[in-house]
Design a protein around this motif. Structure first.
Motif, PDB file in Angstrom:
ATOM      1  N   GLN A 266     -61.656 -31.305  97.889  1.00  0.00           N
ATOM      2  CA  GLN A 266     -60.066 -31.006  98.757  1.00  0.00           C
ATOM      3  C   GLN A 266     -58.693 -31.604  97.949  1.00  0.00           C
ATOM      4  N   HIS A 267     -57.532 -30.871  97.314  1.00  0.00           N
ATOM      5  CA  HIS A 267     -56.567 -30.836  96.760  1.00  0.00           C
ATOM      6  C   HIS A 267     -55.645 -31.500  96.849  1.00  0.00           C
ATOM      7  N   LEU A 268     -55.506 -33.232  96.753  1.00  0.00           N
ATOM      8  CA  LEU A 268     -54.840 -34.234  97.074  1.00  0.00           C
ATOM      9  C   LEU A 268     -53.394 -34.284  96.534  1.00  0.00           C
ATOM     10  N   GLU A 269     -53.387 -33.636  95.720  1.00  0.00           N
ATOM     11  CA  GLU A 269     -52.561 -33.942  94.643  1.00  0.00           C
ATOM     12  C   GLU A 269     -50.773 -34.530  95.158  1.00  0.00           C
ATOM     13  N   LYS A 270     -50.412 -33.628  96.558  1.00  0.00           N
ATOM     14  CA  LYS A 270     -49.311 -33.820  96.935  1.00  0.00           C
ATOM     15  C   LYS A 270     -49.942 -34.767  98.104  1.00  0.00           C
TER      16      LYS A 270
ATOM     17  N   TYR B 101     -55.597 -28.711  82.003  1.00  0.00           N
ATOM     18  CA  TYR B 101     -55.589 -28.704  83.141  1.00  0.00           C
ATOM     19  C   TYR B 101     -57.129 -28.829  83.778  1.00  0.00           C
ATOM     20  N   ASN B 102     -56.929 -28.866  85.132  1.00  0.00           N
ATOM     21  CA  ASN B 102     -57.962 -29.492  85.614  1.00  0.00           C
ATOM     22  C   ASN B 102     -58.118 -27.667  87.222  1.00  0.00           C
ATOM     23  N   THR B 103     -58.991 -27.077  86.613  1.00  0.00           N
ATOM     24  CA  THR B 103     -58.536 -25.710  87.750  1.00  0.00           C
ATOM     25  C   THR B 103     -59.984 -25.546  88.054  1.00  0.00           C
ATOM     26  N   PRO B 104     -59.929 -26.125  89.936  1.00  0.00           N
ATOM     27  CA  PRO B 104     -60.862 -25.311  90.304  1.00  0.00           C
ATOM     28  C   PRO B 104     -61.748 -24.224  91.032  1.00  0.00           C
ATOM     29  N   PHE B 105     -62.543 -23.856  90.324  1.00  0.00           N
ATOM     30  CA  PHE B 105     -62.993 -22.413  90.831  1.00  0.00           C
ATOM     31  C   PHE B 105     -62.622 -21.983  92.812  1.00  0.00           C
TER      32      PHE B 105
ATOM     33  N   ARG C   9     -43.321 -35.053  83.663  1.00  0.00           N
ATOM     34  CA  ARG C   9     -44.359 -35.828  84.525  1.00  0.00           C
ATOM     35  C   ARG C   9     -44.180 -34.290  85.716  1.00  0.00           C
ATOM     36  N   LYS C  10     -45.524 -34.040  85.756  1.00  0.00           N
ATOM     37  CA  LYS C  10     -45.643 -33.463  86.359  1.00  0.00           C
ATOM     38  C   LYS C  10     -44.767 -32.671  87.775  1.00  0.00           C
ATOM     39  N   VAL C  11     -44.354 -31.219  87.392  1.00  0.00           N
ATOM     40  CA  VAL C  11     -43.379 -30.877  88.655  1.00  0.00           C
ATOM     41  C   VAL C  11     -43.850 -30.054  89.848  1.00  0.00           C
TER      42      VAL C  11
ATOM     43  N   THR D 167     -62.317 -39.327  86.598  1.00  0.00           N
ATOM     44  CA  THR D 167     -61.727 -37.597  87.304  1.00  0.00           C
ATOM     45  C   THR D 167     -61.016 -37.509  87.897  1.00  0.00           C
ATOM     46  N   PHE D 168     -61.864 -36.211  88.209  1.00  0.00           N
ATOM     47  CA  PHE D 168     -60.252 -35.466  89.011  1.00  0.00           C
ATOM     48  C   PHE D 168     -60.542 -36.363  90.532  1.00  0.00           C
ATOM     49  N   PHE D 169     -59.596 -37.527  90.821  1.00  0.00           N
ATOM     50  CA  PHE D 169     -59.727 -38.194  91.943  1.00  0.00           C
ATOM     51  C   PHE D 169     -59.299 -37.317  93.060  1.00  0.00           C
TER      52      PHE D 169
ATOM     53  N   ILE E 226     -47.844 -29.736  82.674  1.00  0.00           N
ATOM     54  CA  ILE E 226     -49.002 -29.840  82.998  1.00  0.00           C
ATOM     55  C   ILE E 226     -49.867 -29.035  84.598  1.00  0.00           C
ATOM     56  N   CYS E 227     -50.668 -28.706  83.829  1.00  0.00           N
ATOM     57  CA  CYS E 227     -51.871 -27.658  84.769  1.00  0.00           C
ATOM     58  C   CYS E 227     -51.597 -26.579  85.382  1.00  0.00           C
ATOM     59  N   ASN E 228     -51.009 -26.545  86.573  1.00  0.00           N
ATOM     60  CA  ASN E 228     -50.258 -25.953  88.448  1.00  0.00           C
ATOM     61  C   ASN E 228     -49.081 -25.366  87.375  1.00  0.00           C
ATOM     62  N   ASP E 229     -48.243 -25.828  86.927  1.00  0.00           N
ATOM     63  CA  ASP E 229     -46.398 -25.932  86.141  1.00  0.00           C
ATOM     64  C   ASP E 229     -47.323 -25.382  85.351  1.00  0.00           C
ATOM     65  N   ARG E 230     -47.922 -24.221  84.727  1.00  0.00           N
ATOM     66  CA  ARG E 230     -48.893 -23.138  83.757  1.00  0.00           C
ATOM     67  C   ARG E 230     -48.161 -21.529  84.621  1.00  0.00           C
ATOM     68  N   ARG E 231     -48.010 -21.785  85.833  1.00  0.00           N
ATOM     69  CA  ARG E 231     -48.508 -21.118  86.561  1.00  0.00           C
ATOM     70  C   ARG E 231     -47.133 -20.022  87.034  1.00  0.00           C
ATOM     71  N   TRP E 232     -46.417 -21.287  86.801  1.00  0.00           N
ATOM     72  CA  TRP E 232     -44.695 -20.373  87.341  1.00  0.00           C
ATOM     73  C   TRP E 232     -43.452 -20.435  85.883  1.00  0.00           C
TER      74      TRP E 232
ATOM     75  N   LEU F 229     -46.569 -29.480  92.164  1.00  0.00           N
ATOM     76  CA  LEU F 229     -48.378 -30.282  92.700  1.00  0.00           C
ATOM     77  C   LEU F 229     -48.611 -29.381  93.426  1.00  0.00           C
ATOM     78  N   PRO F 230     -49.819 -28.571  93.422  1.00  0.00           N
ATOM     79  CA  PRO F 230     -50.924 -28.123  94.118  1.00  0.00           C
ATOM     80  C   PRO F 230     -51.204 -29.038  95.451  1.00  0.00           C
ATOM     81  N   GLY F 231     -51.862 -27.650  96.030  1.00  0.00           N
ATOM     82  CA  GLY F 231     -52.574 -28.088  97.495  1.00  0.00           C
ATOM     83  C   GLY F 231     -52.043 -28.681  98.153  1.00  0.00           C
TER      84      GLY F 231
ATOM     85  N   THR G 125     -56.796 -33.457  77.527  1.00  0.00           N
ATOM     86  CA  THR G 125     -55.961 -32.124  78.724  1.00  0.00           C
ATOM     87  C   THR G 125     -55.240 -32.860  80.004  1.00  0.00           C
ATOM     88  N   GLU G 126     -55.207 -32.380  81.349  1.00  0.00           N
ATOM     89  CA  GLU G 126     -54.953 -33.240  82.134  1.00  0.00           C
ATOM     90  C   GLU G 126     -56.076 -34.062  83.016  1.00  0.00           C
ATOM     91  N   MET G 127     -55.078 -35.966  83.250  1.00  0.00           N
ATOM     92  CA  MET G 127     -56.015 -36.631  83.682  1.00  0.00           C
ATOM     93  C   MET G 127     -56.602 -36.356  82.992  1.00  0.00           C
TER      94      MET G 127
HETATM   95  N1  ING Z   1     -55.071 -27.381  89.789  1.00  0.00           N
HETATM   96  C1  ING Z   1     -54.968 -25.763  89.622  1.00  0.00           C
HETATM   97  C2  ING Z   1     -54.264 -25.007  88.586  1.00  0.00           C
HETATM   98  O1  ING Z   1     -53.159 -24.731  88.892  1.00  0.00           O
HETATM   99  C3  ING Z   1     -54.905 -23.998  91.589  1.00  0.00           C
HETATM  100  C4  ING Z   1     -55.211 -25.411  91.070  1.00  0.00           C
HETATM  101  C5  ING Z   1     -56.815 -23.680  91.249  1.00  0.00           C
HETATM  102  C6  ING Z   1     -54.629 -23.414  91.867  1.00  0.00           C
HETATM  103  C7  ING Z   1     -55.939 -22.555  90.913  1.00  0.00           C
HETATM  104  C8  ING Z   1     -54.934 -21.965  91.632  1.00  0.00           C
HETATM  105  C9  ING Z   1     -55.565 -21.415  91.438  1.00  0.00           C
HETATM  106  O2  ING Z   1     -54.675 -24.811  87.354  1.00  0.00           O
HETATM  107  C10 ING Z   1     -54.012 -28.448  88.832  1.00  0.00           C
HETATM  108  N2  ING Z   1     -54.594 -30.028  89.067  1.00  0.00           N
HETATM  109  O3  ING Z   1     -53.259 -28.262  89.245  1.00  0.00           O
END
Ligand code: ING
Length: 313
Positions: free
Chosen positions: A143-147, A196-200, A126-128, A52-54, A171-177, A130-132, A46-48
């Motif tokens: 928090q979500h302080l990847e930036k 992916y590490n995806t908090p609800f 390298r993850k392009v 832990t997802f710090f 990696i993770c958020n990339d999959r949404r784009w 970066l959410p949060g 998985t991602e990281m």
């Molecule tokens: N985490 C989440 C992800 O893209 C997120 C951030 C969660 C975005 C839920 C939108 C909705 O899956 C990471 N690490 O990118």
């Protein structure tokens, strides 16, 4: 001759802040052995996957923050994973927080590597996306302080010849784009691996966060189908330091069908027999990019700066 790759997604349950890398590497090795025993030759972690997802915390102590990054890969603590992989003849995708020194300057990336069956690192990404946020936000329990903790990736979306096909990573958020898959699709990718590490509780809009599970597979299934590629999505999940994260790791065919899915919120290995030529048949018919992405018409496509106004009456 069919090009079959037997793949495993090695989903991880929570990694506690107190857990050492030695502990997490032992978990990864245990899942790699299970994957091998079930016929896998490629394991997608998985991602990281080492900590832990710090980014859920504001960390102001520099030493504590640095402790979450890998200054070398493999390093002394991750070498046993590479040794085991070589012994088993298994390749793997591994996500981790990278501390890189480039031209004498320190850079921090959310990174993944692709390792072949002889334990050689054949690719790095390298993850392009970066959410949060870069600054802590009011009203959030986590928090979500990847930036704040990572720079955007500077390697683009490369693909590599490996495992008998064309392999890509994100990696993770990339999959949404859509760009993520399309840039690799235009390079002929046949399998995209991602963790992916995806908090609800991400947006704090209940209606949107309530669809976290739906949006997860929607993104990966669409990416797979629209680019005729396999997609392997591996979660870090469960309640990690109080933050509930999505599971649902999945192996998705170029048809867009989910052909294997995790059912727990812990360490769980899922496997599938992936025929790389399945994607080829989609690329030769429905998604023949050369034939159907009409070059002449596409040349006319311009970025509109907003809707076209109605004619003056
Ligand atoms: N985490 C989440 C992800 O893209 C997120 C951030 C969660 C975005 C839920 C939108 C909705 O899956 C990471 N690490 O990118």
């Amino acid at each position: 001759m069919a090009r079959i790759v037997h793949v495993a997604a090695a989903q991880m349950g929570p990694i506690a802040k107190s857990e050492t890398r030695k502990d997490t590497v032992k978990r990864l090795i245990a899942m790699m052995r299970e994957a091998k025993a079930r016929g896998a030759e490629l394991v997608v972690f998985t991602e990281m996957a080492l900590t832990t997802f710090f980014p859920r915390w504001l960390i102001e102590d520099q030493d504590e923050l640095d402790s979450y990054y890998e200054p070398s890969m493999p390093g002394p603590v991750t070498q046993p994973l590479f040794d085991e992989a070589k012994k088993l003849g298994v390749g793997f995708y591994l996500g981790y927080a990278e501390l890189a020194t480039e031209a004498g300057k320190k850079h921090r990336y959310n990174t993944s590597i692709l390792v072949d069956r002889s334990a050689n690192i054949v690719g790095k990404y390298r993850k392009v996306h970066l959410p949060g946020h870069a600054e802590p936000q009011e009203g959030r329990t986590h928090q979500h302080l990847e930036k704040r903790y990572f720079e955007p990736g500077n390697l683009g979306f490369p693909v590599w010849r490996a495992f008998g096909g064309v392999m890509g990573m994100c990696i993770c958020n990339d999959r949404r784009w859509p760009e993520t898959y399309r840039v690799m699709g235009l390079q002929g990718v046949e399998m995209v691996m991602l963790g992916y590490n995806t908090p609800f509780a991400h947006t704090l809009h209940a209606d949107i966060d309530g669809l976290t599970s739906f949006h997860n597979h929607l993104s990966m299934q669409a990416g797979a189908y629209q680019n005729s590629t396999w997609v392997i999505g591996t979660a870090k999940c469960g309640t990690e330091e109080g933050s509930a994260m999505l599971g649902q790791s999945a192996i998705i065919a170029p048809s867009g069908e989910v052909i294997a899915q995790a059912v727990s919120l812990g360490d769980e290995v899922i496997t599938a027999r992936c025929d790389l030529d399945l994607g080829k048949r989609y690329r030769e018919t429905i998604f023949n990019f050369a034939k159907h992405r009409e070059p002449a018409a596409y040349k006319l496509i311009v970025e509109r700066k907003g809707a076209i106004a109605p004619p003056e009456t």
